[in-house]
Write an enzyme that holds these catalytic residues in place. Structure first.
Site, PDB file in Angstrom:
ATOM      1  N   LEU A 245     -14.876  -7.225   8.563  1.00  0.00           N
ATOM      2  CA  LEU A 245     -13.848  -7.259   9.611  1.00  0.00           C
ATOM      3  C   LEU A 245     -12.953  -6.028   9.536  1.00  0.00           C
ATOM      4  CD1 LEU A 245     -12.543  -8.761  11.947  1.00  0.00           C
ATOM      5  CD2 LEU A 245     -11.087  -9.941  10.296  1.00  0.00           C
TER       6      LEU A 245
ATOM      7  N   LYS B 114       6.548 -11.878   5.092  1.00  0.00           N
ATOM      8  CA  LYS B 114       5.665 -12.559   4.159  1.00  0.00           C
ATOM      9  C   LYS B 114       5.457 -14.024   4.549  1.00  0.00           C
ATOM     10  CE  LYS B 114       4.971  -9.112   1.318  1.00  0.00           C
ATOM     11  NZ  LYS B 114       5.451  -9.058  -0.063  1.00  0.00           N
TER      12      LYS B 114
ATOM     13  N   SER C  28       3.585   6.821  -1.527  1.00  0.00           N
ATOM     14  CA  SER C  28       2.202   7.224  -1.284  1.00  0.00           C
ATOM     15  C   SER C  28       2.084   8.073  -0.026  1.00  0.00           C
ATOM     16  CB  SER C  28       1.310   5.989  -1.164  1.00  0.00           C
ATOM     17  OG  SER C  28       1.753   5.158  -0.115  1.00  0.00           O
TER      18      SER C  28
ATOM     19  N   GLU D  94       0.340   9.983  -4.980  1.00  0.00           N
ATOM     20  CA  GLU D  94      -0.424   8.860  -5.547  1.00  0.00           C
ATOM     21  C   GLU D  94      -1.909   8.891  -5.178  1.00  0.00           C
ATOM     22  OE1 GLU D  94       1.581   5.134  -4.801  1.00  0.00           O
ATOM     23  OE2 GLU D  94       3.555   6.030  -5.121  1.00  0.00           O
TER      24      GLU D  94
ATOM     25  N   ARG E 194      -5.697  -4.583   6.340  1.00  0.00           N
ATOM     26  CA  ARG E 194      -5.304  -4.183   4.985  1.00  0.00           C
ATOM     27  C   ARG E 194      -5.753  -5.245   3.991  1.00  0.00           C
ATOM     28  NH1 ARG E 194      -4.411  -1.117   0.709  1.00  0.00           N
ATOM     29  NH2 ARG E 194      -2.388  -1.280  -0.293  1.00  0.00           N
TER      30      ARG E 194
ATOM     31  N   ASP F 200       9.086   0.111  -8.003  1.00  0.00           N
ATOM     32  CA  ASP F 200       8.962  -0.687  -6.781  1.00  0.00           C
ATOM     33  C   ASP F 200       8.897  -2.179  -7.083  1.00  0.00           C
ATOM     34  OD1 ASP F 200       8.967   1.507  -5.155  1.00  0.00           O
ATOM     35  OD2 ASP F 200       6.801   1.655  -4.982  1.00  0.00           O
TER      36      ASP F 200
ATOM     37  N   HIS G 145       3.589   0.712   9.361  1.00  0.00           N
ATOM     38  CA  HIS G 145       2.447  -0.169   9.577  1.00  0.00           C
ATOM     39  C   HIS G 145       1.906  -0.056  11.007  1.00  0.00           C
ATOM     40  CE1 HIS G 145       4.551  -1.939   6.110  1.00  0.00           C
ATOM     41  NE2 HIS G 145       3.334  -2.196   5.695  1.00  0.00           N
TER      42      HIS G 145
END
Length: 769
Positions: free
Chosen positions: A17, A118, A446, A497, A528, A612, A707
């Protein structure tokens, strides 16, 4: 007795997917090809479960991006800003869907994505429904009916899965004042009735309503909403078999409420809250079925058949075998797909592998438990049980798990959990050493992991290039990132990174007590996927993990380069954690390892170190009565990792997609010199709590959403900075994106960062004027 599955991973065993979605977004495949991928994944999932002998197989658990977004689209909860996307006849329904998830910048339209946050206390992110005062709902998409019929045409009777009406509303957000979102329930229920009518016409037998909020603290309004919603549904569908699924917590004070709902079955999570069973067995009405969530849907450890059989027998004795279902604790979307794909002994040894079960194996465990109940002591069953007992015994006594030296180190070490001086004193020293401008600009860590970077890593792991060649390639990419940042004009740089596959996996690979899978992917959001490390034993740091790359990057520039680390709570939360000791003990072990790395970075001359902790809020228990115990050890673990440095060393932390309102004092207690947070999707709304509490340290509110492929303008970011400056003193503001830029491409990244630096520069000019 029936076996009941709540949901199955939708990414495909080989992340089909993800690959297909990203090709579609890049314009490399058609919508027909994308949809075909979904058809193939669903067919494979349904047939696997049917072959295993699962009685209640879920449908509508598949999603191209997010199941909450699916519900918003299905129920017509489409924000007005996306209506122009619908009007463009070149767009399909799925283009509208992806625009809501990812934003839209095409055909002279520039539309921001919906907020993302979340999913309870998991690392899965969902797209937050948006509600207005006069919100109207209508059946916009028939996905749930279409997929039920799709399975039926394959000869498979499924159980459609819906987010329950009350939980759907509670997951959403009021986008204007003057109403409570639960006021919308009366408008919403007719659409649920419409959906159920169509399912009944399609000859559905069972429907699953996911109501995870029944495991949370509920006020009287929410409790009344549950009663009203299910009484209304039952009036129209009294004989339809309805299952309400709760998970991630126990029913506790909501037990009577949940059991009183006019539905045929209730699912409970006995992995997270095994102690709730006794009260439920006392109170459950005669004839109501109970689905026992006894196989852990959120971890990868093999089920203990002896323990599960005791629970099943106890329930059967009380309510009868015909009223018992056995199930995973929650949907298996939080588990990797298939342990059988782990064939590389160098990555995952057979000794550790024997202790584990992925989604496919968890389905097989349900079928095995049913056989053990129904067929008792037959020869195959006896062997099955003996093998399970042997695997658990092997794990208990394994020398791989317990290291007394590590346990003693954690007990004996003098763990410093407080900086030498308070923040104002530290800030003055840091200002003198670092010489940064007002509104300093930086990124979260990153930079784009291009196809080339991923290819180098793959070649290195396959031994197609040497360690020296791999390092040279990464050094060149790191220097490229430094030069780009210098050219853009960022004030504090990062090394990018490029040597890291994942912000947790990278550290787990270098810490003792961790092991990895090759194909243990789980969905984090959209396309993701992450491959969580597996913490199987005591944790320690054999040698420095990041010093080489941080010092190399710093040697390339006169500007300050941040040392980048992942914090102990996030490493814990984003790993599959051993379940044979308290999580707090494991977290302390990780904290000491990170502390040692921080000290080595400081000794190497790195003056800014970012630790982080995006998962600190995610780890918060769902019941407020359990918060303080967690916060005490979580904050302590961060402070263990960060407090041994000099005042002059600046400690940053990053947190994303979190609501801080209830724990702002604990965030302040962490005492990071700078905290960076996600703010752009919420239009800086998250900052309100920082102003009300008068947060004492520096803050970097994200000014653009990484995002989304959408590139914001300088003016848009200026407006956000201006809004932030109204609640946070400008001398304590940093300027940065919402999160790391790993998933973006270089063209998007450079354009957006240039606009960000221009916005900061313009704000500085205004301050001088």
């Amino acid at each position: 007795m029936q076996t009941n599955n709540l949901g199955y991973p939708r990414i495909g065993s080989n992340r089909e997917l993800k690959k297909s979605s990203e090709k579609y977004w890049a314009g490399k495949i058609s919508v027909t090809e994308l949809i075909r991928t979904g058809v193939e994944i669903r067919k494979s999932n349904w047939e696997l479960q049917k072959k295993a002998g699962i009685d209640l197989i879920p449908s509508n658990d598949f999603s191209f991006y997010d199941h909450v977004l699916d519900m918003s689209l299905m129920l017509g909860a489409i924000p007005k800003r996306y209506h122009k996307v619908i009007l463009d006849k070149s767009n399909s329904e799925i283009d509208l869907y992806f625009a809501m998830a990812r934003g839209y910048q095409k055909n002279n339209l520039d539309i921001k994505a919906m907020e993302m946050t979340k999913w309870f206390d998991t690392n899965y992110h969902y797209i937050v429904p948006e509600f207005t005062k006069d919100q109207k709902f209508n059946l916009f998409s028939t996905k749930i009916v279409d997929e039920f019929l799709e399975a039926k045409n394959l000869g498979i009777q499924t159980k459609p899965v819906l987010i329950g009406p009350v939980s759907f509303i509670l997951l959403g957000k009021e986008k204007e004042t003057g109403f409570h979102k639960l006021d919308l329930l009366k408008n919403l229920l007719p659409v649920y009735i419409d959906i159920l009518t169509r399912l009944k016409e399609a000859q559905v037998e069972w429907v699953q309503f996911d109501e995870p909020f029944l495991g949370l603290d509920l006020d009287s309004t929410a409790k009344e909403a549950f009663i009203y919603a299910y009484e209304e549904i039952n009036k129209t569908f009294p004989t339809l078999k309805k299952l309400v699924a709760t998970y991630f917590e126990g029913l506790k004070d909501n037990t009577t409420l949940a059991l009183s709902l006019p539905v045929q079955a209730i699912h409970i999570d006995l992995v997270r809250c095994p102690q709730q069973l006794d009260e439920i067995l006392q109170k459950i009405p005669s004839g109501k079925k109970l689905s026992l969530g006894i196989v852990d849907g959120r971890n990868i450890w093999k089920n203990n058949y002896q323990h599960s059989l005791k629970t099943i027998h106890k329930t059967i004795e009380k309510i009868g075998e015909e009223n018992v279902m056995i199930a995973p604790s929650c949907s298996l979307i939080h588990s990797p797909c298939d342990l059988d794909l782990e064939t590389n002994e160098e990555i995952l040894t057979s000794e550790i592998k024997q202790w584990m079960a992925f989604a496919k194996q968890k389905i097989e465990e349900l079928a095995s438990l049913k056989k053990l109940i129904e067929k008792g002591n037959s020869e195959p069953n006896t062997t099955l049980l003996k093998e399970n007992i042997k695997a658990h015994r092997n794990r208990e006594i394994s020398d791989l798990i317990h290291d007394q030296r590590i346990k003693s180190k954690i007990t004996d070490i003098n763990l410093k959990i407080k900086r030498e001086n308070t923040f104002p004193i530290r800030k003055e020293k840091q200002n003198y050493i670092l010489q940064l401008p007002i509104l300093p600009t930086t990124t979260i860590g990153s930079f784009p992991q291009t196809k080339e970077v991923r290819s180098w890593r793959s070649q290195y792991k396959k031994k197609q290039i040497s360690a020296e060649q791999y390092e040279q390639l990464l050094r060149a990419e790191t220097e490229k990132a430094i030069r780009i940042q210098e050219k853009i004009g960022l004030d504090v740089l990062v090394h990018g990174e490029f040597e890291r596959n994942d912000m947790v996996e990278y550290f787990g690979e270098q810490l003792k007590g961790f092991v990895f899978s090759k194909n243990g992917w789980v969905q984090s959001y959209g396309s993701r996927c992450v491959k969580p490390p597996i913490i199987y034993g005591d944790v320690s740091r054999p040698e420095p993990m990041t010093v080489q790359w941080s010092t190399y990057a710093q040697s390339l520039t006169d500007k300050k380069v941040k040392g980048m680390l992942t914090g102990p709570v996030t490493i814990l939360q984003w790993s599959f954690v051993r379940n044979d000791q308290p999580r707090s003990e494991t977290c302390n072990q990780i904290a000491v390892a990170i502390k040692e790395e921080v000290e080595d970075l400081e000794k190497a001359g790195i003056q800014i170190i970012q630790i982080d902790e995006p998962a600190i809020r995610e780890g918060l228990p769902l019941r407020k009565s359990d918060w303080q115990e967690y916060l005490q050890w979580a904050v302590k673990s961060f402070k263990i990792s960060s407090s041994s440095v000099k005042d002059e060393t600046q400690i940053h932390t990053h947190m994303c997609y979190s609501e801080f309102n209830d724990i702002i004092e604990n965030i302040a207690e962490m005492d990071a010199d700078v905290i960076t947070i996600e703010c752009s999707r919420s239009n800086m709304e998250l900052l309100d709590v920082f102003s009300k509490f008068n947060y004492p340290n520096d803050i970097g509110p994200g000014v653009y959403d990484i995002h989304s492929p959408r590139i914001p303008s300088k003016e848009e970011m200026e407006r956000l900075l201006d809004k932030a400056s109204k609640v946070i003193p400008v001398e304590r503001l940093w300027v940065n994106p919402d999160c790391g830029l790993k998933t973006r491409n270089w063209e998007e990244t450079e354009k957006a960062l240039k606009e960000m630096v221009l916005a900061a520069s313009e704000m500085r000019k205004q301050l001088i004027m």
